[in-house]
Design an enzyme around this catalytic site. Sequence first.
Site, PDB file in Angstrom:
ATOM      1  N   GLU A  29     -96.147  27.525  54.645  1.00 38.87           N
ATOM      2  CA  GLU A  29     -95.858  28.836  55.508  1.00 38.87           C
ATOM      3  C   GLU A  29     -97.420  28.342  56.054  1.00 38.87           C
ATOM      4  O   GLU A  29     -98.583  28.214  55.416  1.00 38.87           O
ATOM      5  CB  GLU A  29     -96.174  29.814  54.597  1.00 38.87           C
ATOM      6  CG  GLU A  29     -96.139  31.433  55.628  1.00 38.87           C
ATOM      7  CD  GLU A  29     -96.753  32.159  55.024  1.00 38.87           C
ATOM      8  OE1 GLU A  29     -97.142  33.214  55.349  1.00 38.87           O
ATOM      9  OE2 GLU A  29     -96.612  32.353  53.473  1.00 38.87           O
TER      10      GLU A  29
ATOM     11  N   LYS B 133     -90.664  35.696  60.733  1.00 38.19           N
ATOM     12  CA  LYS B 133     -90.515  35.892  59.690  1.00 38.19           C
ATOM     13  C   LYS B 133     -90.153  37.532  59.739  1.00 38.19           C
ATOM     14  O   LYS B 133     -91.000  38.355  60.875  1.00 38.19           O
ATOM     15  CB  LYS B 133     -91.854  36.198  59.069  1.00 38.19           C
ATOM     16  CG  LYS B 133     -91.659  36.760  57.136  1.00 38.19           C
ATOM     17  CD  LYS B 133     -93.239  36.901  56.941  1.00 38.19           C
ATOM     18  CE  LYS B 133     -93.171  37.306  55.267  1.00 38.19           C
ATOM     19  NZ  LYS B 133     -94.608  37.203  54.576  1.00 38.19           N
TER      20      LYS B 133
ATOM     21  N   CYS C 248     -92.405  33.083  52.793  1.00 35.26           N
ATOM     22  CA  CYS C 248     -93.444  34.340  52.139  1.00 35.26           C
ATOM     23  C   CYS C 248     -92.779  35.526  50.654  1.00 35.26           C
ATOM     24  O   CYS C 248     -91.868  34.628  50.756  1.00 35.26           O
ATOM     25  CB  CYS C 248     -95.025  34.465  52.697  1.00 35.26           C
ATOM     26  SG  CYS C 248     -96.240  35.525  51.540  1.00 35.26           S
TER      27      CYS C 248
END
Length: 507
Positions: free
Chosen positions: A264, A327, A382
């Site tokens: 990430e 995301k 994440c």
Amino acid sequence: MIDLQSARASNSIHLLLLFFLGALLAFAAELPYGGWIQIPILGLIWWRMNQQPNPSIKKQFISGMSFGLGYFVLGLWWIYISLHDVGGMHAVVSCLAVFLLAAGMGLFFSSATLALCLPQRRYLTGLVLAASWVFIEYLRSVVLTGFPWMGFAEAQFNGPFAPVAPFFGGLACTFLVVWVSWEISQLKKNIFFSSACIISTIALAQLASFWTFTKPVGEPLSVRLIQGNFEQSLKFNRKAIEEQFSFYTNAIESQSADLIITPETAYPWPQSNLPVGLLESLQQFSNNTSSNVLLGLIGEVSNSTGVKYTNRALGLSPNTPGYLYDKSHLVPFGEFIPPGFQWFVNAFHVPMSDFARGTLDQAPFSIVRSGQDAIQAAITICYEDVFGGELASRIRESSKPVNLLINMTNLAWFGNSQAPAQQLRLSQLRSLETGLPALRATNTGITAALGPDGKVLSQLGDFTQGVLSLKIQAYSGKTPYVLWGNAPILGLSCLLLILGLIRQKRI
């Protein structure tokens, strides 16, 4: 007066004991076979809560809060590192923030324990308590966007109820943990009934491990997972960022593979501000070597208020248009600002802390290989892999069958703590629930490959800079949990709670 003082002292000892038992429960999750160890500790907690004479709702709520505080203060202390060590927040304010978060999570636990205030029935109380816990844990995953970290389910990957996950998910594991631990607390009162419940439940759960719902598809993929090990405090230092760009670019181009993944925000600049020619060079590498490359960077989207940033995975495949995944489940305060909390983010000194959300229906990433069908990978960034129900829904609703899970993470925010191990267990539970292998590319660890049963196939050491090269077998098929989601366990829990309330009114 003496009796009153004695009662207060006894109550203080009771609450202190519950606090330490909660902390012990959180500590047990980090141990080998932690899921087994947690169950008798929970049984001791239920036994202790039942020792209160004439417990009122208020007393029960406070007891549950003491237990929850101990559990979450120890389990989530690493947030202090991101606030103080990385974010520069004052130590006192950072400690207060951790305490308030633990208290907020403890409110859910204390609400669930209110089921013990209902008239206790020999066969029903434990089931109602377990149902209450499932319902509250579900709320913990959705209220204020949800934060279901440190539930009992992920520890069950190393416990007796892991085989239940492919059938009914992590919430079902939670139900069984609470129910069996309650029966342990009742062994002295109902030794034959409680023993039968404990033994038969664990035995049936173990038998469930003989069923598999997914199978290998295609030839194994060659994979390279790159771990940069860059300090989070250097993320906004221009010279350090240039070194980070250089490392990841050189690591990608040093060797071809079917799939190459960076963590990430490995390239922590907006996509339009990346060095001139960088993406073109990487695309050319992909074309020349037939490598599929996934990059973590900062994306940009336009809306009615202008341009906003996204936490993005950019996929490059040979002679194919680029793939984008933004995301969708953002971290409060770190990636979006809840209303009324701008002051907190200002104190945290983190730029780009208000991101745009990606949609929930984003397509999987197609891993292209010459002469073979493409492998479809579901991307999470994440802590998106904390939300098992969301991932199952994405796989179920996907227009293309998903064969592989990929998580791109940067846990440098949390230093040398148990946070990476906690997230690894969550990833393992996601693999178990879906029956799919997983790849985890992280900045500081734990970079790893997981089998469809969640077991670690290979991993890099924490806080090391390197590349994990391996072969991974993709799988096809859907588990019952992917097909049904949380509906069965939530339905059962609602029925049990209704039954418990009806029985109360009859008394």
